[in-house]
Motif scaffolding. Sequence first.
Motif, PDB file in Angstrom:
ATOM      1  N   CYS A 183       0.853  -1.327   0.095  1.00 10.52           N
ATOM      2  CA  CYS A 183      -0.105   0.049  -0.108  1.00 10.52           C
ATOM      3  C   CYS A 183       0.849   1.112   0.048  1.00 10.52           C
ATOM      4  O   CYS A 183       1.492   1.566   1.041  1.00 10.52           O
ATOM      5  CB  CYS A 183      -0.854   0.019   1.561  1.00 10.52           C
ATOM      6  SG  CYS A 183      -2.046   1.348   1.405  1.00 10.52           S
ATOM      7  N   CYS A 239      -3.993  -1.101  -4.098  1.00 10.31           N
ATOM      8  CA  CYS A 239      -3.591  -1.865  -3.437  1.00 10.31           C
ATOM      9  C   CYS A 239      -4.592  -2.985  -3.063  1.00 10.31           C
ATOM     10  O   CYS A 239      -4.219  -4.164  -2.758  1.00 10.31           O
ATOM     11  CB  CYS A 239      -2.550  -1.412  -2.134  1.00 10.31           C
ATOM     12  SG  CYS A 239      -4.187  -0.829  -1.008  1.00 10.31           S
ATOM     13  N   SER A 269      -4.384  -0.599   5.396  1.00 11.28           N
ATOM     14  CA  SER A 269      -4.236  -0.571   3.791  1.00 11.28           C
ATOM     15  C   SER A 269      -5.409  -0.317   3.131  1.00 11.28           C
ATOM     16  O   SER A 269      -6.697  -0.568   3.658  1.00 11.28           O
ATOM     17  CB  SER A 269      -4.109  -1.794   3.327  1.00 11.28           C
ATOM     18  OG  SER A 269      -4.863  -2.884   3.793  1.00 11.28           O
TER      19      SER A 269
END
Length: 75
Positions: free
Chosen positions: A8, A48, A38
């Motif tokens: 991330c 991500c 994240s």
Amino acid sequence: MDDNVIICRCQEITYGEIVKAIEEGAITVTGVKKRVGSGMGSCQGKYCEHLVAQIISEKTGIPVKIGRASCRERV
């Protein structure tokens, strides 16, 4: 994959942090998000989320759907 690889980019969360969250019981993208953050950056998971889902699948053998995260989702 090396534990220090950034998954991330917005939150600078590493592969190792994601794996640790999975080892602690996260089995969904939302579960990982709640544990390590994240997908909480400026891209809101656009970059991500699919990587996190892939890591969850690899580590647990559970196929993971990618979609909008819900706070009511089982973590």
